[in-house]
Write a protein that holds these residues in place. Structure first.
Motif, mmCIF file in Angstrom:
data_model
loop_
_atom_site.group_PDB
_atom_site.id
_atom_site.type_symbol
_atom_site.label_atom_id
_atom_site.label_comp_id
_atom_site.label_asym_id
_atom_site.label_seq_id
_atom_site.Cartn_x
_atom_site.Cartn_y
_atom_site.Cartn_z
ATOM 1 N N THR A 42 0.801 -1.219 0.000
ATOM 2 C CA THR A 42 0.000 0.000 0.000
ATOM 3 C C THR A 42 0.837 1.274 0.000
ATOM 4 O OG1 THR A 42 -0.154 -0.041 2.418
ATOM 5 C CG2 THR A 42 -1.941 -1.089 1.184
ATOM 6 N N ILE A 43 2.030 1.219 0.601
ATOM 7 C CA ILE A 43 2.830 2.446 0.751
ATOM 8 C C ILE A 43 4.195 2.335 0.085
ATOM 9 C CG2 ILE A 43 3.896 4.016 2.428
ATOM 10 C CD1 ILE A 43 1.731 3.195 4.425
ATOM 11 N N VAL A 44 4.979 1.316 0.463
ATOM 12 C CA VAL A 44 6.376 1.241 0.034
ATOM 13 C C VAL A 44 6.489 1.061 -1.478
ATOM 14 C CG1 VAL A 44 8.523 -0.050 0.255
ATOM 15 C CG2 VAL A 44 7.112 0.347 2.268
ATOM 16 N N PHE A 45 5.818 0.060 -2.028
ATOM 17 C CA PHE A 45 5.948 -0.240 -3.457
ATOM 18 C C PHE A 45 5.507 0.932 -4.341
ATOM 19 C CE2 PHE A 45 4.948 -1.943 -7.562
ATOM 20 C CZ PHE A 45 5.848 -2.977 -7.766
ATOM 21 N N PRO A 46 4.276 1.451 -4.193
ATOM 22 C CA PRO A 46 3.858 2.540 -5.094
ATOM 23 C C PRO A 46 4.624 3.839 -4.898
ATOM 24 C CG PRO A 46 2.201 2.152 -3.404
ATOM 25 C CD PRO A 46 3.194 1.044 -3.289
ATOM 26 N N SER A 47 5.162 4.076 -3.697
ATOM 27 C CA SER A 47 5.879 5.337 -3.461
ATOM 28 C C SER A 47 7.322 5.278 -3.962
ATOM 29 C CB SER A 47 5.871 5.687 -1.971
ATOM 30 O OG SER A 47 6.528 4.697 -1.209
ATOM 31 N N LEU A 48 7.951 4.108 -3.937
ATOM 32 C CA LEU A 48 9.346 3.993 -4.359
ATOM 33 C C LEU A 48 9.512 3.676 -5.838
ATOM 34 C CD1 LEU A 48 11.224 2.083 -1.498
ATOM 35 C CD2 LEU A 48 11.310 4.503 -2.054
ATOM 36 N N LEU A 49 8.580 2.921 -6.411
ATOM 37 C CA LEU A 49 8.750 2.439 -7.789
ATOM 38 C C LEU A 49 9.007 3.551 -8.806
ATOM 39 C CD1 LEU A 49 8.784 -0.022 -9.663
ATOM 40 C CD2 LEU A 49 6.317 0.291 -9.974
ATOM 41 N N PRO A 50 8.212 4.634 -8.833
ATOM 42 C CA PRO A 50 8.474 5.677 -9.845
ATOM 43 C C PRO A 50 9.881 6.263 -9.746
ATOM 44 C CG PRO A 50 6.346 6.016 -8.784
ATOM 45 C CD PRO A 50 7.054 4.970 -7.988
ATOM 46 N N PHE A 51 10.368 6.476 -8.529
ATOM 47 C CA PHE A 51 11.701 7.056 -8.353
ATOM 48 C C PHE A 51 12.795 6.093 -8.814
ATOM 49 C CE2 PHE A 51 9.133 9.405 -5.264
ATOM 50 C CZ PHE A 51 9.494 10.701 -5.560
ATOM 51 N N LEU A 52 12.624 4.809 -8.523
ATOM 52 C CA LEU A 52 13.636 3.829 -8.935
ATOM 53 C C LEU A 52 13.689 3.700 -10.451
ATOM 54 C CD1 LEU A 52 13.150 0.999 -6.271
ATOM 55 C CD2 LEU A 52 14.932 2.729 -6.370
ATOM 56 N N ILE A 53 12.527 3.641 -11.090
ATOM 57 C CA ILE A 53 12.491 3.544 -12.556
ATOM 58 C C ILE A 53 13.095 4.792 -13.188
ATOM 59 C CG2 ILE A 53 10.979 3.425 -14.581
ATOM 60 C CD1 ILE A 53 9.056 1.737 -12.945
ATOM 61 N N LEU A 54 12.675 5.963 -12.687
ATOM 62 C CA LEU A 54 13.192 7.221 -13.228
ATOM 63 C C LEU A 54 14.701 7.312 -13.050
ATOM 64 C CD1 LEU A 54 12.621 10.010 -14.455
ATOM 65 C CD2 LEU A 54 12.260 10.872 -12.130
ATOM 66 N N SER A 55 15.210 6.876 -11.906
ATOM 67 C CA SER A 55 16.650 6.929 -11.657
ATOM 68 C C SER A 55 17.418 6.067 -12.655
ATOM 69 C CB SER A 55 16.950 6.463 -10.227
ATOM 70 O OG SER A 55 16.312 7.289 -9.291
ATOM 71 N N GLU A 56 16.911 4.855 -12.901
ATOM 72 C CA GLU A 56 17.570 3.964 -13.865
ATOM 73 C C GLU A 56 17.579 4.569 -15.265
ATOM 74 O OE1 GLU A 56 19.102 1.092 -13.590
ATOM 75 O OE2 GLU A 56 18.840 0.795 -11.431
ATOM 76 N N VAL A 57 16.473 5.201 -15.639
ATOM 77 C CA VAL A 57 16.384 5.827 -16.967
ATOM 78 C C VAL A 57 17.351 7.007 -17.062
ATOM 79 C CG1 VAL A 57 14.871 7.105 -18.540
ATOM 80 C CG2 VAL A 57 14.007 5.073 -17.363
ATOM 81 N N LEU A 58 17.410 7.826 -16.019
ATOM 82 C CA LEU A 58 18.303 8.990 -16.037
ATOM 83 C C LEU A 58 19.772 8.566 -16.096
ATOM 84 C CD1 LEU A 58 16.584 11.349 -13.425
ATOM 85 C CD2 LEU A 58 16.573 11.552 -15.917
ATOM 86 N N ILE A 59 20.104 7.464 -15.419
ATOM 87 C CA ILE A 59 21.478 6.948 -15.495
ATOM 88 C C ILE A 59 21.782 6.478 -16.903
ATOM 89 C CG2 ILE A 59 23.014 5.096 -14.723
ATOM 90 C CD1 ILE A 59 21.677 5.270 -11.982
ATOM 91 N N GLY A 60 20.828 5.767 -17.511
ATOM 92 C CA GLY A 60 21.035 5.270 -18.869
ATOM 93 C C GLY A 60 21.151 6.369 -19.901
ATOM 94 N N PHE A 61 20.410 7.451 -19.737
ATOM 95 C CA PHE A 61 20.439 8.575 -20.679
ATOM 96 C C PHE A 61 21.631 9.500 -20.453
ATOM 97 C CE2 PHE A 61 15.597 8.545 -21.506
ATOM 98 C CZ PHE A 61 15.777 7.556 -22.459
ATOM 99 N N GLY A 62 22.364 9.310 -19.367
ATOM 100 C CA GLY A 62 23.533 10.146 -19.105
ATOM 101 C C GLY A 62 23.238 11.410 -18.334
ATOM 102 N N VAL A 63 22.004 11.564 -17.858
ATOM 103 C CA VAL A 63 21.648 12.780 -17.129
ATOM 104 C C VAL A 63 22.411 12.863 -15.804
ATOM 105 C CG1 VAL A 63 19.751 14.041 -16.045
ATOM 106 C CG2 VAL A 63 19.369 12.832 -18.192
ATOM 107 N N VAL A 64 22.656 11.718 -15.194
ATOM 108 C CA VAL A 64 23.380 11.701 -13.923
ATOM 109 C C VAL A 64 24.816 12.190 -14.116
ATOM 110 C CG1 VAL A 64 24.210 10.226 -12.056
ATOM 111 C CG2 VAL A 64 21.925 9.874 -12.987
ATOM 112 N N ARG A 65 25.454 11.751 -15.201
ATOM 113 C CA ARG A 65 26.811 12.244 -15.487
ATOM 114 C C ARG A 65 26.785 13.744 -15.768
ATOM 115 N NH1 ARG A 65 30.618 8.194 -16.775
ATOM 116 N NH2 ARG A 65 32.067 9.939 -16.933
ATOM 117 N N PHE A 66 25.739 14.210 -16.458
ATOM 118 C CA PHE A 66 25.568 15.632 -16.746
ATOM 119 C C PHE A 66 25.492 16.438 -15.450
ATOM 120 C CE2 PHE A 66 22.643 19.223 -17.210
ATOM 121 C CZ PHE A 66 23.224 19.930 -18.249
ATOM 122 N N LEU A 67 24.634 15.977 -14.504
ATOM 123 C CA LEU A 67 24.506 16.663 -13.222
ATOM 124 C C LEU A 67 25.783 16.542 -12.394
ATOM 125 C CD1 LEU A 67 20.882 15.550 -12.231
ATOM 126 C CD2 LEU A 67 21.600 17.787 -13.093
ATOM 127 N N GLY A 68 26.479 15.419 -12.553
ATOM 128 C CA GLY A 68 27.712 15.211 -11.805
ATOM 129 C C GLY A 68 28.773 16.240 -12.124
#
Length: 409
Positions: A42-68
């Motif tokens: 009810t709480i943990v899965f729906p609240s964490l999933l969007p952030f985890l997916i978005l983080s993986e996508v941002l790492i793959g697209f190179g946005v994390v290196r850009f911000l770094g």
């Protein structure tokens, strides 16, 4: 008998006692499992999933290196970690446990962090998210959403202080290595890093999204297992009177600080799991409100063995050591309790006074409190549906990646 054999015997004995307790109290174990499962889906899965997916996508697209590249002049002098640590720190605070550990492990696998830098970063990039502190702990447990601001400020300020302390960690191991020179932020260099990272990651968009969903759900399934396991352990220890036995020792410590002895059981529960510990602390009517807030802040800072087991499981897949993280949790619990104590008079004067506060509270703060509460209560209603939908999607992704049998000619 050497240390390894002693450890093996102790682990085997603990597992055997847990199995025996499960057999002796099956109804208690099932009820505790249901509570843990309900919290997860009810709480943990729906609240964490969007952030985890978005983080993986941002790492793959190179946005994390850009911000770094852009955050390097800030993160390197303050915490002695690369600029990519700024992204991990922000995502860890916004989404909560164990996002910081997962992203740190991911960046370590990509060699964007050294071992020492990863151990520094994971020590302060894991925190409870604001929705949990304000919505669940303050509004739902204490029925006082304004308390969430004091708990959140103390929690994140303690997190920041831990980061400053941990910058000195591993200094002796890096004496023979040259300190990384801090480069000035450059948009051109940041865009170059973004492009190079995207080119080197040769996965098509569909494959990248599928991997992000699959990896995130696998992590959350592990998190759910630990939540259920420690929910059962916590309940069994209570029924076996282990909690009350340990509570006698905690009462002596609480007596030194003039805390109510009734807070001993909630504290032990919080050592294992923060949600139950916070709930039991709010239910103690014999304790002063300030003492309840301080103890809750300590519980949030320590994070509970349930969360720490989740982090240990993630770090075990890399060469990042768990001991610095555990030490950092003790530091954060201490700092969080101290900051709550120091800020209590200001908090009661401006937020809990019967008369009009001496400092006017802006309207947007009240709007923010109500918004967080609404989102939290809405997530408890629609959370199970989101969990079921994404679990079905995860199953479809797994089936689509199974090797297909060739038809006989």
């Amino acid at each position: 008998m050497n240390r390894a054999k002693v450890k093996t015997v102790m682990l085997a004995l603990a597992a055997s006692l847990l199995a025996l307790a499960l057999i002796s109290f099956p109804a208690v174990a099932v009820d505790a499992s249901k509570n843990g499962l309900n919290t997860w889906w009810t709480i943990v899965f729906p609240s964490l999933l969007p952030f985890l997916i978005l983080s993986e996508v941002l790492i793959g697209f190179g946005v994390v290196r850009f911000l770094g590249v852009l955050l390097e002049p800030v993160m390197r002098p303050l915490f002695r970690v690369p600029g990519v640590g700024g992204f991990v720190w922000a995502m860890g605070m916004v989404s909560g446990f164990p996002t910081g550990a997962k992203l740190t492990a991911r960046l370590r696998e990509e060699k964007q962090l050294t071992k020492i830098e990863a151990e520094r970063l994971v020590s302060f990039s894991n925190a409870s998210n604001p929705m949990f502190i304000i919505g669940a702990v303050s509004a739902s447990f204490f029925h006082n959403p304004k308390l969430g601001f004091l708990l959140a400020i103390a929690h994140y300020l303690a997190n920041f202080t831990v980061g400053l302390c941990m910058r000195f960690y591993g200094k002796a191991e890096q004496t023979n290595k040259k300190e990384t020179k801090i480069k000035r932020p450059s948009i051109r260099r940041a865009l170059h890093e973004l492009h190079e990272t995207r080119i080197n990651d040769k996965r098509p968009l569909g494959k990248l999204l599928g991997d992000a969903v699959s990896s995130s759900i696998q992590s959350l399934l592990m998190v759910g297992g630990f939540i259920i396991l420690f929910s059962v352990i916590n309940r069994l220890l209570f029924h076996l009177h282990v909690t009350s036995f340990l509570g006698k020792f905690i009462e002596m410590i609480l007596h030194v600080f003039q805390f109510s002895s009734d807070l001993s059981i909630p504290f032990i529960a919080g050592v294992f799991e923060i949600t139950l510990g916070s709930k039991l602390t709010s239910d103690v009517e014999t304790a002063a409100f300030m003492h309840q807030a301080i103890l809750t802040s300590i519980i949030l800072g320590f994070s509970g063995l349930s969360v720490q087991a989740q982090v240990a499981s993630i770090l075990a897949q890399t060469d990042i050591r768990f001991k610095p993280f555990f030490f950092a949790r003790i530091l954060q619990a201490s700092f969080a309790g101290l900051y709550t104590f120091l800020g209590w008079n200001t908090f009661t004067t401006h937020f809990l006074g019967d008369e009009k506060p001496t400092i006017a509270v802006p309207d947007f703060i009240h709007i923010k409190i109500s918004w967080v509460e609404e989102v939290f209560y809405m997530s408890t209603n629609v959370g199970p549906m989101i969990t079921i939908i994404f679990l079905c999607l995860y199953i479809l992704i797994l089936f689509s990646r199974l090797p297909r049998r060739k038809k006989p000619v």
